[in-house]
Design an enzyme around this catalytic site. Structure first.
Site, PDB file in Angstrom:
ATOM      1  N   LYS A   2       0.820  -1.216   0.000  1.00  6.92           N
ATOM      2  CA  LYS A   2       0.000   0.000   0.000  1.00  6.92           C
ATOM      3  C   LYS A   2       0.859   1.274   0.000  1.00  6.92           C
ATOM      4  O   LYS A   2       2.075   1.205   0.242  1.00  6.92           O
ATOM      5  CB  LYS A   2      -0.941  -0.035   1.206  1.00  6.92           C
ATOM      6  N   TYR A  30     -12.180  -2.780  -4.190  1.00  9.87           N
ATOM      7  CA  TYR A  30     -12.752  -2.967  -2.845  1.00  9.87           C
ATOM      8  C   TYR A  30     -14.281  -2.961  -2.868  1.00  9.87           C
ATOM      9  O   TYR A  30     -14.905  -2.659  -1.845  1.00  9.87           O
ATOM     10  CB  TYR A  30     -12.236  -1.879  -1.909  1.00  9.87           C
ATOM     11  N   ARG A  44       2.814  -6.261   9.082  1.00  5.44           N
ATOM     12  CA  ARG A  44       2.057  -5.125   9.626  1.00  5.44           C
ATOM     13  C   ARG A  44       2.611  -4.664  10.975  1.00  5.44           C
ATOM     14  O   ARG A  44       2.655  -3.468  11.248  1.00  5.44           O
ATOM     15  CB  ARG A  44       0.582  -5.483   9.715  1.00  5.44           C
ATOM     16  N   ASN A  56      -2.075   0.194   6.595  1.00  5.30           N
ATOM     17  CA  ASN A  56      -1.623  -1.074   7.191  1.00  5.30           C
ATOM     18  C   ASN A  56      -0.694  -1.869   6.271  1.00  5.30           C
ATOM     19  O   ASN A  56      -0.612  -3.084   6.346  1.00  5.30           O
ATOM     20  CB  ASN A  56      -2.821  -1.907   7.681  1.00  5.30           C
ATOM     21  N   HIS A  97      -2.126  -5.485   1.518  1.00  2.00           N
ATOM     22  CA  HIS A  97      -3.390  -6.208   1.359  1.00  2.00           C
ATOM     23  C   HIS A  97      -3.056  -7.610   0.874  1.00  2.00           C
ATOM     24  O   HIS A  97      -2.110  -7.786   0.113  1.00  2.00           O
ATOM     25  CB  HIS A  97      -4.291  -5.527   0.314  1.00  2.00           C
ATOM     26  N   GLU A 124      -9.391 -11.163  -7.570  1.00  7.60           N
ATOM     27  CA  GLU A 124      -8.429 -10.071  -7.375  1.00  7.60           C
ATOM     28  C   GLU A 124      -7.254 -10.172  -8.347  1.00  7.60           C
ATOM     29  O   GLU A 124      -6.790  -9.147  -8.871  1.00  7.60           O
ATOM     30  CB  GLU A 124      -7.920 -10.086  -5.933  1.00  7.60           C
TER      31      GLU A 124
HETATM   32  P1  CMP Z   1      -7.372  -4.814   3.390  1.00  8.51           P
HETATM   33  O1  CMP Z   1      -6.887  -6.189   3.616  1.00  8.51           O
HETATM   34  O2  CMP Z   1      -6.750  -4.042   2.287  1.00  8.51           O
HETATM   35  O3  CMP Z   1      -8.961  -4.867   3.136  1.00  8.51           O
HETATM   36  C1  CMP Z   1      -9.815  -3.782   3.437  1.00  8.51           C
HETATM   37  C2  CMP Z   1      -9.123  -2.699   4.209  1.00  8.51           C
HETATM   38  O4  CMP Z   1      -9.982  -1.788   4.882  1.00  8.51           O
HETATM   39  C3  CMP Z   1      -8.285  -3.309   5.305  1.00  8.51           C
HETATM   40  O5  CMP Z   1      -7.174  -3.973   4.754  1.00  8.51           O
HETATM   41  C4  CMP Z   1      -7.982  -2.073   6.171  1.00  8.51           C
HETATM   42  O6  CMP Z   1      -6.835  -1.371   5.722  1.00  8.51           O
HETATM   43  C5  CMP Z   1      -9.214  -1.179   5.928  1.00  8.51           C
HETATM   44  N1  CMP Z   1     -10.039  -1.027   7.105  1.00  8.51           N
HETATM   45  C6  CMP Z   1     -10.295   0.123   7.752  1.00  8.51           C
HETATM   46  N2  CMP Z   1     -11.098  -0.066   8.800  1.00  8.51           N
HETATM   47  C7  CMP Z   1     -11.382  -1.392   8.839  1.00  8.51           C
HETATM   48  C8  CMP Z   1     -12.153  -2.216   9.711  1.00  8.51           C
HETATM   49  N3  CMP Z   1     -12.824  -1.724  10.742  1.00  8.51           N
HETATM   50  N4  CMP Z   1     -12.203  -3.550   9.444  1.00  8.51           N
HETATM   51  C9  CMP Z   1     -11.553  -4.083   8.386  1.00  8.51           C
HETATM   52  N5  CMP Z   1     -10.801  -3.337   7.525  1.00  8.51           N
HETATM   53  C10 CMP Z   1     -10.695  -2.007   7.757  1.00  8.51           C
END
Ligand code: CMP
Length: 140
Positions: A10, A50, A103, A113, A116, A127
């Site tokens: 990211k 997403y 992470r 974070n 992904h 994906e």
């Molecule tokens: P990712 O695995 O990229 O998939 C969705 C992303 O939404 C997740 O990582 C987080 O970076 C973001 N996100 C933000 N808030 C939340 C939450 N409460 N629960 C899950 N994902 C979140």
């Protein structure tokens, strides 16, 4: 089974200049990088990627963050690649991620974070196809 997982480094981790460090973790844990491209996602591309989260309260912030800078997108291949990659990433919220995970070591918040990773074979297939035509995945 040999699987493929879609992985995204990211904007926060790209900005921290740790693409190579994260690739090293994949490689030293038996995951092969069989496709990769750097991209600066458009809003439409990030929203499409997403789409399953479209109704979630964090959707707008997630998309804003994902288009804030370039990302590195790759396909990881190996035995149990989906679970292996999730183990290497650690929990979605870096505060809850185990020591030594990507992470825990590189992420700052649940939005920023660092990475992904696909969470299941069905979503992985969707994906991977979203970013890579089959002919651009160099499976060995
Ligand atoms: P990712 O695995 O990229 O998939 C969705 C992303 O939404 C997740 O990582 C987080 O970076 C973001 N996100 C933000 N808030 C939340 C939450 N409460 N629960 C899950 N994902 C979140």
């Amino acid at each position: 089974a040999v699987e493929r997982a879609l992985s995204i480094i990211k904007p926060d981790a790209v900005a921290k200049n740790v693409i190579g460090k994260i690739y090293s973790r994949f490689e030293s844990n038996g995951l092969k990088i069989v496709a990769s491209r750097m991209m600066h996602l458009s809003r439409a591309e990030a929203e499409g990627f997403y789409a399953v989260h479209r109704e979630r309260p964090f959707f707008k912030d997630l998309v804003d963050f994902m288009i804030s800078g370039p990302v590195m997108v790759q396909v990881l291949e190996g035995e149990g690649a989906i679970a292996k990659n999730r183990e290497l990433m650690g929990a979605t919220d870096p505060k809850k991620a185990e020591k030594g995970t990507i992470r825990a070591d590189f992420a700052d918040s649940i939005d920023a974070n660092a990475v992904h990773g696909s969470d299941a074979p069905e979503t992985a297939a969707i994906e991977v196809a979203y970013f890579f035509p089959a002919m651009n995945v160099y499976s060995r």
